[in-house]
Design a protein around this motif. Sequence first.
Motif: not given
Length: 564
Positions: A552, A559, A336-337, A555, A236, A258-259
């Motif tokens: 966040h 999404r 990663s994002s 993200l 992430d 989160l990763r």
Amino acid sequence: MARQDERPAIVLASRDERTLHLVGTELDRRYGRDYAIVRCRPESAHDLLTHLRDDGTQVALVIGATEDDDGIDVLGAVRELHPAAVRIVVVTWGRFDTAERVFDALGAGRIDHYCVRPEHPRDEEFHRLVTESLEDWSLAVGGGFEAVRIIGDPSAAISHTMRDLFTRNHIPIGFHDAHTERGRELLEAAGLVNPALPVVILRYKPEPTVLVAPTFPQIAEAFGLTSPLPADARFDVTVIGAGPAGLAAAVYAASEGLRVLIIERQAVGGQAGTSSRIRNYPGFPQGVTGNRLAFSAFNQAWSFGATFHFMRGARGLRVDGADRVVDLTDGTSVRSSAVVIASGVEYRRLGVPALEELLGRGVFYGASVTEAPAMRGRRVVVVGGGNSAGQAAVHLARFATHVSVLVRGQVAASMSDYLVRELAALATVDLREGVEVTGGGGDGRLEHVLVRDRATGALSREEADGLFALIGSEPMTGWLDGSVARDAQGFVLTGADVPGGSITGPDGTARPPMMLETSVAGVFAVGDVRYGSVKRVASAVGAGAISIQLLHGYLEDLRAVDPH
């Protein structure tokens, strides 16, 4: 004649019978097996400490008491005899009239800690301070468990770099001079004859691993720290740098599910990790070492599930659709994002060729806490006028006979008042403003420096066995060429400072960048690497935490465009 008792000593100096009984009993019960608990009256403390020094006994702690009018004075005289010893004053609960004396002594550097006198058995608050102080002392003097043994040339720059890197990563090491009898014995035991130096032996494994003149990637591989990531690994967020800002980002991101991947090319803690004591970090009224603070945050992030990738750095950043791809110095890449840039800064070089040739041989950039004990009985120069320089000078003054702090401008412009006052109170520290180092040299290692008065141009030669330069910083952002916007000095621009005031969001439309967001959506910058940042550990930690809240939001936008 060998001493019969090889235990280090904890010295309790007081003439107050209740203090001797309460504190002495607690010390005997908890530490008496591993340390010699020695009681004395304040007026005999100096003679006792001198005797212990002459007898070869290490002194770990010296404890005085405010119940004695001269209890703090006793502690102020400890450094000249036992520079590594931690000095603690015990205060009696309810004696608030002693607070001003204690805080003044703490600010002037005459004591290291204070604690409330234990009034009952098993006073764990008292023991926590004692235990942490013993740990600090043990790290300063070394000599414990050697998980890694280094055999090398103490005057070689690589020896300094290795000791510093291992110590900052909290790896217990032992360094042995290859030219001594002990060093030759260790090499022979390893089956080596005249090997290239240094030799690194990993002793914690069932079968010790012997590495001859290894590179740092080879050391990391032997440690098991360079296991390649799976080809399909995706995170992430990738955090570049494990200083205070990067570690804070990692803690908050991992704790929120989160990763997280953290890339670190050297040691956890960044520049803050080399600080001998940070006195103005909230929640630590008596200060905390940079290494302790950083290592605790590292363990915290690790326990939440963050993945650490050591001994490699970032060499490029690019966008591939919704992915932010970081290319690494080992030839691999990670996807990663989002990305948090916390790569920090490095100390600016002096630019004096004669001193650059002695790097690691008396000339050091940064606080280099690992070198401080080697400066015992020597003359040291600290170049710089910021907090890092002040903290380094205070720590070096524990060991060196004289410390010269050389500042180009006015120290009050860049150093916290508490550090200025502490330096002024140290008899072995000489603070000089309006001067700069222009040269120096020595036979194989530093022996002298040349100092120029900037107002008059007058040159002076000063004997020096060590020079520690902390003269400002340059951002470590060369790897970002062509990817994110930076200022003329290389600091990353974020938020309202991003050129044009807008970036392209995940849905392809223009929007203003968020507060810590760079010119690339989903890429944030925190800590010293960011343009306009406040150069304090607390602000770096705060920015790291805030970046995850902003992340966040990014993200969620991502999404909304691609639910997968």
